[in-house]
Design an enzyme around this catalytic site. Structure first.
Site, PDB file in Angstrom:
ATOM      1  N   ARG A  33       0.813  -1.224   0.000  1.00  0.00           N
ATOM      2  CA  ARG A  33       0.000   0.000   0.000  1.00  0.00           C
ATOM      3  C   ARG A  33       0.845   1.272   0.000  1.00  0.00           C
ATOM      4  O   ARG A  33       0.499   2.258   0.658  1.00  0.00           O
ATOM      5  CB  ARG A  33      -0.964   0.030   1.192  1.00  0.00           C
ATOM      6  CG  ARG A  33      -2.013  -1.058   1.173  1.00  0.00           C
ATOM      7  CD  ARG A  33      -3.211  -0.671   0.317  1.00  0.00           C
ATOM      8  NE  ARG A  33      -4.190  -1.744   0.276  1.00  0.00           N
ATOM      9  CZ  ARG A  33      -5.368  -1.701   0.893  1.00  0.00           C
ATOM     10  NH1 ARG A  33      -5.719  -0.640   1.575  1.00  0.00           N
ATOM     11  NH2 ARG A  33      -6.189  -2.719   0.794  1.00  0.00           N
ATOM     12  N   ARG A  37      -3.951   6.578   0.496  1.00  0.00           N
ATOM     13  CA  ARG A  37      -4.523   7.781   1.114  1.00  0.00           C
ATOM     14  C   ARG A  37      -3.616   8.552   2.053  1.00  0.00           C
ATOM     15  O   ARG A  37      -3.939   9.673   2.426  1.00  0.00           O
ATOM     16  CB  ARG A  37      -5.836   7.409   1.814  1.00  0.00           C
ATOM     17  CG  ARG A  37      -6.962   7.220   0.796  1.00  0.00           C
ATOM     18  CD  ARG A  37      -8.278   6.970   1.451  1.00  0.00           C
ATOM     19  NE  ARG A  37      -8.325   5.609   1.971  1.00  0.00           N
ATOM     20  CZ  ARG A  37      -9.439   5.022   2.404  1.00  0.00           C
ATOM     21  NH1 ARG A  37     -10.577   5.683   2.407  1.00  0.00           N
ATOM     22  NH2 ARG A  37      -9.403   3.784   2.855  1.00  0.00           N
ATOM     23  N   ARG A  46      -7.767  11.005  -6.306  1.00  0.00           N
ATOM     24  CA  ARG A  46      -8.941  10.229  -5.890  1.00  0.00           C
ATOM     25  C   ARG A  46     -10.211  11.085  -5.984  1.00  0.00           C
ATOM     26  O   ARG A  46     -11.291  10.579  -6.293  1.00  0.00           O
ATOM     27  CB  ARG A  46      -8.695   9.711  -4.473  1.00  0.00           C
ATOM     28  CG  ARG A  46      -9.793   8.902  -3.847  1.00  0.00           C
ATOM     29  CD  ARG A  46      -9.937   7.546  -4.499  1.00  0.00           C
ATOM     30  NE  ARG A  46     -11.033   6.817  -3.874  1.00  0.00           N
ATOM     31  CZ  ARG A  46     -12.304   7.055  -4.109  1.00  0.00           C
ATOM     32  NH1 ARG A  46     -12.660   7.980  -4.980  1.00  0.00           N
ATOM     33  NH2 ARG A  46     -13.240   6.360  -3.502  1.00  0.00           N
ATOM     34  N   ASP A  83      -6.716  -3.341  -7.263  1.00  0.00           N
ATOM     35  CA  ASP A  83      -7.232  -3.928  -6.029  1.00  0.00           C
ATOM     36  C   ASP A  83      -7.474  -5.415  -6.259  1.00  0.00           C
ATOM     37  O   ASP A  83      -7.732  -5.831  -7.392  1.00  0.00           O
ATOM     38  CB  ASP A  83      -8.538  -3.249  -5.592  1.00  0.00           C
ATOM     39  CG  ASP A  83      -8.855  -3.587  -4.142  1.00  0.00           C
ATOM     40  OD1 ASP A  83      -8.315  -2.922  -3.246  1.00  0.00           O
ATOM     41  OD2 ASP A  83      -9.600  -4.558  -3.906  1.00  0.00           O
ATOM     42  N   TYR A 159     -14.416 -12.586   0.545  1.00  0.00           N
ATOM     43  CA  TYR A 159     -15.177 -11.368   0.219  1.00  0.00           C
ATOM     44  C   TYR A 159     -16.431 -11.689  -0.597  1.00  0.00           C
ATOM     45  O   TYR A 159     -17.491 -11.090  -0.399  1.00  0.00           O
ATOM     46  CB  TYR A 159     -14.311 -10.367  -0.551  1.00  0.00           C
ATOM     47  CG  TYR A 159     -13.320  -9.630   0.328  1.00  0.00           C
ATOM     48  CD1 TYR A 159     -13.714  -8.524   1.072  1.00  0.00           C
ATOM     49  CD2 TYR A 159     -12.000 -10.047   0.433  1.00  0.00           C
ATOM     50  CE1 TYR A 159     -12.819  -7.854   1.895  1.00  0.00           C
ATOM     51  CE2 TYR A 159     -11.097  -9.382   1.244  1.00  0.00           C
ATOM     52  CZ  TYR A 159     -11.514  -8.289   1.978  1.00  0.00           C
ATOM     53  OH  TYR A 159     -10.626  -7.637   2.795  1.00  0.00           O
TER      54      TYR A 159
HETATM   55  O1  1CP Z   1       0.083   0.466  -3.281  1.00  0.00           O
HETATM   56  C1  1CP Z   1      -0.398  -0.674  -3.332  1.00  0.00           C
HETATM   57  O2  1CP Z   1      -0.167  -1.548  -2.473  1.00  0.00           O
HETATM   58  C2  1CP Z   1      -1.236  -1.063  -4.540  1.00  0.00           C
HETATM   59  C3  1CP Z   1      -2.650  -0.957  -4.397  1.00  0.00           C
HETATM   60  C4  1CP Z   1      -3.517  -1.920  -3.595  1.00  0.00           C
HETATM   61  C5  1CP Z   1      -3.355  -3.286  -3.259  1.00  0.00           C
HETATM   62  C6  1CP Z   1      -2.146  -4.169  -3.489  1.00  0.00           C
HETATM   63  C7  1CP Z   1      -4.787  -1.521  -3.128  1.00  0.00           C
HETATM   64  C8  1CP Z   1      -5.345  -0.168  -3.258  1.00  0.00           C
HETATM   65  N1  1CP Z   1      -5.402  -2.636  -2.587  1.00  0.00           N
HETATM   66  C9  1CP Z   1      -4.553  -3.716  -2.627  1.00  0.00           C
HETATM   67  C10 1CP Z   1      -4.819  -5.094  -2.189  1.00  0.00           C
HETATM   68  C11 1CP Z   1      -5.993  -5.381  -1.317  1.00  0.00           C
HETATM   69  N2  1CP Z   1      -7.274  -4.868  -1.391  1.00  0.00           N
HETATM   70  C12 1CP Z   1      -5.983  -6.343  -0.280  1.00  0.00           C
HETATM   71  C13 1CP Z   1      -4.801  -7.208   0.063  1.00  0.00           C
HETATM   72  C14 1CP Z   1      -3.814  -6.512   0.926  1.00  0.00           C
HETATM   73  C15 1CP Z   1      -4.294  -6.208   2.334  1.00  0.00           C
HETATM   74  O3  1CP Z   1      -4.547  -7.157   3.096  1.00  0.00           O
HETATM   75  O4  1CP Z   1      -4.396  -5.009   2.647  1.00  0.00           O
HETATM   76  C16 1CP Z   1      -7.271  -6.370   0.298  1.00  0.00           C
HETATM   77  C17 1CP Z   1      -7.741  -7.239   1.449  1.00  0.00           C
HETATM   78  C18 1CP Z   1      -8.084  -5.438  -0.409  1.00  0.00           C
HETATM   79  C19 1CP Z   1      -9.514  -5.160  -0.177  1.00  0.00           C
HETATM   80  C20 1CP Z   1      -9.790  -3.735   0.090  1.00  0.00           C
HETATM   81  N3  1CP Z   1      -9.653  -2.746  -0.845  1.00  0.00           N
HETATM   82  C21 1CP Z   1     -10.165  -3.115   1.303  1.00  0.00           C
HETATM   83  C22 1CP Z   1     -10.304  -3.821   2.650  1.00  0.00           C
HETATM   84  C23 1CP Z   1     -11.669  -4.061   3.088  1.00  0.00           C
HETATM   85  C24 1CP Z   1     -11.669  -4.809   4.413  1.00  0.00           C
HETATM   86  O5  1CP Z   1     -11.880  -6.014   4.399  1.00  0.00           O
HETATM   87  O6  1CP Z   1     -11.423  -4.174   5.445  1.00  0.00           O
HETATM   88  C25 1CP Z   1     -10.308  -1.749   1.065  1.00  0.00           C
HETATM   89  C26 1CP Z   1     -10.785  -0.680   2.023  1.00  0.00           C
HETATM   90  C27 1CP Z   1      -9.945  -1.525  -0.294  1.00  0.00           C
HETATM   91  C28 1CP Z   1      -9.887  -0.219  -1.022  1.00  0.00           C
HETATM   92  C29 1CP Z   1      -8.536   0.229  -1.427  1.00  0.00           C
HETATM   93  N4  1CP Z   1      -7.640  -0.524  -2.163  1.00  0.00           N
HETATM   94  C30 1CP Z   1      -6.507   0.226  -2.447  1.00  0.00           C
HETATM   95  C31 1CP Z   1      -6.716   1.526  -1.859  1.00  0.00           C
HETATM   96  C32 1CP Z   1      -5.742   2.685  -1.953  1.00  0.00           C
HETATM   97  C33 1CP Z   1      -7.985   1.519  -1.232  1.00  0.00           C
HETATM   98  C34 1CP Z   1      -8.643   2.689  -0.515  1.00  0.00           C
HETATM   99  C35 1CP Z   1      -9.795   3.204  -1.331  1.00  0.00           C
HETATM  100  C36 1CP Z   1      -9.822   4.696  -1.593  1.00  0.00           C
HETATM  101  O7  1CP Z   1      -8.820   5.357  -1.859  1.00  0.00           O
HETATM  102  O8  1CP Z   1     -10.940   5.225  -1.564  1.00  0.00           O
END
Ligand code: 1CP
Length: 353
Positions: A33, A37, A46, A83, A159
């Site tokens: 990540r 944000r 965004r 994602d 999910y």
């Molecule tokens: O910079 C990076 O790492 C690349 C971008 C990236 C990656 C690799 C994002 C952007 N998401 C992910 C993988 C991801 N997404 C995972 C695996 C890694 C981890 O465990 O964190 C998971 C579980 C998700 C699912 C997800 N996407 C959630 C979690 C929901 C929960 O169960 O709590 C959320 C909130 C997101 C949204 C998301 N994905 C990425 C960003 C920057 C965001 C935030 C959204 C936004 O900016 O509005």
């Protein structure tokens, strides 16, 4: 024939050298990540899009946000901005991200619902992701490796069945226990989708692949074997057959004492360690040729300062003599100060005496 200059350049990338078990002058680093944000320039982009998935499917913007942390900090690798939930979206599960609430999916819990899903439109749907990778490969600095990724089948299924995030994924785990045949069909479909997706990511320019199994730790031993170990082993074997030179990093978050078994079975090139794994134990437990990745607590990065650098020193000491990629034990938290990321990266770039 491959252009010999680009072959040399690829060979020189620190991250790839560490993954090949070759000597490196310092540990390569990137942060899960690393785009997101905590960066004001990410929040500005965004704001331009109506929802998060539109950002993932817009190559201009996805390239830009992937490059943002590289410009600031010069990590040794860029990870594709996307994602894990684009895969369910591409096989026909309705996925939406609601402001401040995380993902919402149309839950798949019956054979009828599962029958509606298919791989038919997968590549069409994901073509903007492939375009993003191709452009990134052309635009990244010569020393920066490009990481593609996907969610592992169990984490995606969690999910898909739950219909969103959850603390314990009880609905998904219950379906897996009550209807193992139905659940196996879902896992197989997701595994096929992941192989096809990652294969195309490599063709589009990804040099390393990471499989995120963020919820592996929710499964007891027998279920971990069925829904994590076996499908991930198959995915990695199929990718190895197609792209023998492309290393795969597996991140089985939360598996604790099963780590050694998982690592030996899935045969990834590297294993991502979560925050709870003591690095010294991992070094003793895991095969010496396996590259380790991790595992500074993201909260240490939020707290920052000298204590953070001390934690980094301990990781350096524990991994001395082992192939090791520095990373966090989970993703960068939103409240992280970009200045502390700078402090960490400056220290990581210094070649230790
Ligand atoms: O910079 C990076 O790492 C690349 C971008 C990236 C990656 C690799 C994002 C952007 N998401 C992910 C993988 C991801 N997404 C995972 C695996 C890694 C981890 O465990 O964190 C998971 C579980 C998700 C699912 C997800 N996407 C959630 C979690 C929901 C929960 O169960 O709590 C959320 C909130 C997101 C949204 C998301 N994905 C990425 C960003 C920057 C965001 C935030 C959204 C936004 O900016 O509005």
């Amino acid at each position: 024939m491959e252009n010999s200059r680009s072959a040399v350049a690829t060979d020189d990338k620190l991250l790839l050298r560490a993954l090949q078990g070759r000597s490196v002058e310092r540990a390569p680093f990137w942060l899960m990540r690393q785009a997101g944000r905590y960066l004001p320039e990410y929040r500005a982009i965004r704001k331009e899009v109506p929802d998060f998935l539109s950002l993932c499917y817009n190559p201009d913007l996805a390239v830009e946000v992937t490059l943002q942390p590289i410009r600031r900090y010069g990590m040794d690798a860029a990870i594709l901005f996307s994602d894990i939930l684009v895969v369910p979206d591409a096989i026909g599960v309705k996925v939406a991200f609601q402001q401040g609430e995380g993902p919402v999916l149309e839950p798949i819990r019956t054979a009828q619902a599962l029958d509606q899903l298919s791989l038919e439109r997968l590549h069409d749907h994901l073509s903007p992701v492939y375009a993003t990778l191709t452009r990134l490969r052309a635009e990244l600095p010569a020393q920066t490796a490009l990481i593609g990724f996907a969610g592992a089948p169990w984490t995606l299924a969690a999910y898909v069945v739950e219909g969103g995030g959850s603390k314990d994924f009880a609905a998904a785990r219950t379906l897996a226990r009550r209807e193992p045949e139905l659940f196996a069909r879902l896992i197989d479909l997701l595994a096929d989708a992941v192989v096809a997706f990652l294969d195309r990511q490599v063709q589009a320019g990804a040099e390393v692949l990471q499989l995120f199994d963020s919820w592996a730790g929710a499964l007891p031993e027998d279920q971990l074997e069925l829904w994590c170990v076996r499908p991930v082993r198959r995915i990695i074997a199929e990718l190895r057959a197609r792209h023998p030179a492309v290393p795969v990093i597996h991140f089985p978050r939360g598996v604790g004492l099963s780590l050694g078994h998982v690592a030996r079975q899935v045969e990834a090139r590297a294993i991502g360690l979560d925050t709870a794994v003591p690095m010294g134990e991992a070094v003793r437990l895991l095969p010496p040729s396996l590259c380790l990745q991790g595992n500074l607590d993201p909260v240490d990065l939020v707290a920052g300062g000298a204590p953070m650098l001390e934690r980094l020193e301990r990781l350096r000491a524990a991994t001395r003599g082992r192939p090791w990629i520095f990373n966090l034990g989970h993703g960068v938290l939103q409240q992280t100060d970009p200045g502390e990321v700078q402090r960490l990266c400056d220290e990581l770039r210094r070649v230790p005496a």
